[in-house]
Write a protein that holds these residues in place. Structure first.
Motif, mmCIF file in Angstrom:
data_model
loop_
_atom_site.group_PDB
_atom_site.id
_atom_site.type_symbol
_atom_site.label_atom_id
_atom_site.label_comp_id
_atom_site.label_asym_id
_atom_site.label_seq_id
_atom_site.Cartn_x
_atom_site.Cartn_y
_atom_site.Cartn_z
ATOM 1 N N ASP A 1 -0.145 -8.080 -13.852
ATOM 2 C CA ASP A 1 0.929 -8.864 -13.228
ATOM 3 C C ASP A 1 1.668 -8.024 -12.183
ATOM 4 O O ASP A 1 2.012 -8.523 -11.109
ATOM 5 N N TRP A 2 1.936 -6.748 -12.523
ATOM 6 C CA TRP A 2 2.606 -5.869 -11.552
ATOM 7 C C TRP A 2 1.747 -5.690 -10.302
ATOM 8 O O TRP A 2 2.241 -5.752 -9.171
ATOM 9 N N ILE B 1 0.930 -9.642 -3.578
ATOM 10 C CA ILE B 1 1.466 -10.883 -3.009
ATOM 11 C C ILE B 1 2.684 -10.608 -2.123
ATOM 12 O O ILE B 1 2.787 -11.116 -1.004
ATOM 13 N N GLN B 2 3.606 -9.771 -2.626
ATOM 14 C CA GLN B 2 4.846 -9.520 -1.900
ATOM 15 C C GLN B 2 4.725 -8.386 -0.888
ATOM 16 O O GLN B 2 5.609 -8.218 -0.040
ATOM 17 N N LEU C 1 -3.766 -0.076 -2.907
ATOM 18 C CA LEU C 1 -2.519 0.229 -3.591
ATOM 19 C C LEU C 1 -2.446 1.700 -3.988
ATOM 20 O O LEU C 1 -3.461 2.361 -4.180
ATOM 21 N N ARG C 2 -1.215 2.187 -4.098
ATOM 22 C CA ARG C 2 -0.959 3.549 -4.538
ATOM 23 C C ARG C 2 0.044 3.500 -5.686
ATOM 24 O O ARG C 2 0.680 2.478 -5.937
ATOM 25 N N ILE D 1 4.507 1.307 -8.137
ATOM 26 C CA ILE D 1 3.245 0.831 -7.560
ATOM 27 C C ILE D 1 3.580 0.285 -6.182
ATOM 28 O O ILE D 1 4.498 -0.533 -6.040
ATOM 29 N N PHE D 2 2.851 0.711 -5.163
ATOM 30 C CA PHE D 2 3.265 0.345 -3.801
ATOM 31 C C PHE D 2 2.068 0.228 -2.851
ATOM 32 O O PHE D 2 1.005 0.822 -3.096
ATOM 33 N N PRO D 3 2.253 -0.523 -1.757
ATOM 34 C CA PRO D 3 1.199 -0.639 -0.738
ATOM 35 C C PRO D 3 1.030 0.679 0.020
ATOM 36 O O PRO D 3 1.905 1.551 -0.032
#
Length: 260
Positions: A22-23, A29-30, A57-58, A75-77
């Motif tokens: 989900d995360w 998505i965002q 993702l990273r 968790i980030f792009p």
């Protein structure tokens, strides 16, 4: 999610795997970072395994200090550059009458949980032998400050501190290598602490053993990579690497060990 992912982990870990997914979906998505609650080492390992399957993702883990066991994960792009402030962790001293009371990790944790919060909002609890500090998620820290007035029967309060004031923890882990006939909980405890298998089984069944901070009464529980085991009166161990088997069929382990 690919159902085959589940086969690599324990059945009881499926709800956490779904949460991680989900995360990941939320970040995709965002296209914006997502900050998790505090994770234990086993949860962090699961998260890392799943996020690494997402090429765009990273992630970064931080628990307030370098040697932290419990950490929040961001968790980030790819475009995002995280900072320490993104992890929203606050450090608190536990103020109490040191001349008249002795605190312990268990007493402090129990009192913090007693304010009505989840364990996931709390990071490590550390001590230099006399002073105690705790790392708390920023979103809940003010509430805990207001609610915590006692630890056991001792008056206490939390005082916010800067990261430059972090204690030097007294406890130190040692690195050890050993072989075990199986990864059963009672077998590993017996081997590492040089006690009989029956004694180890009794410790588990009498609720004196925790795996990843949760009490288990299953001597046949099978340990896995990065599990942390706490044995009341004996100490703690963490499985840091499973190197394979010897010619005689024993499992070779690298461990962190904290003996009392």
């Amino acid at each position: 999610m690919d159902a085959n992912v589940y086969q690599h982990f324990r059945s009881e870990e499926r709800p956490f795997i779904d949460t991680v997914q989900d995360w990941i979906e939320q970040v995709n998505i965002q296209y914006a970072p997502v900050l998790t609650e505090f994770l234990d080492p086993r949860q962090a390992f699961i998260l890392e395994t799943l996020v690494r399957q997402e090429s765009d993702l990273r992630f970064r883990l931080f628990g307030g200090y370098e040697a932290a066991e419990r950490k929040r994960c961001l968790i980030f792009p790819e475009y995002y550059e995280p900072t320490q402030e993104d992890f929203e962790i606050e450090l608190f001293n536990v103020h109490y009458p040191k001349k008249f009371a002795v605190l312990s990790h268990g007493k402090i944790l129990g009192s913090l949980i007693g304010t009505g919060i989840k364990r996931e909002f709390l990071g490590d609890i550390i001590s230099d032998g006399e002073n105690w500090q705790v790392f708390i998620a920023k979103e809940i820290s003010h509430y805990i400050q207001l609610q915590l007035t006692k630890i056991g029967n001792v008056k206490a309060r939390l005082e916010e501190r800067s990261y430059v004031d972090i204690l030097m923890p007294k406890d130190s882990w040692s690195d050890e290598t050993t072989t075990v006939s199986s990864l059963r909980l009672d077998n590993v405890i017996a081997t590492l602490f040089n006690i009989s298998r029956q004694r180890a089984k009794q410790l588990v069944e009498s609720e004196k053993v925790k795996v990843n901070w949760a009490v288990t009464q299953r001597p046949d529980f099978v340990l896995d990579l990065l599990d942390i085991v706490s044995i009341r009166g004996f100490g703690r161990l963490q499985i840091q690497d499973i190197e394979g088997t010897t010619k005689k069929g024993k499992i070779r382990l690298n461990l962190g060990l904290l003996r009392k």
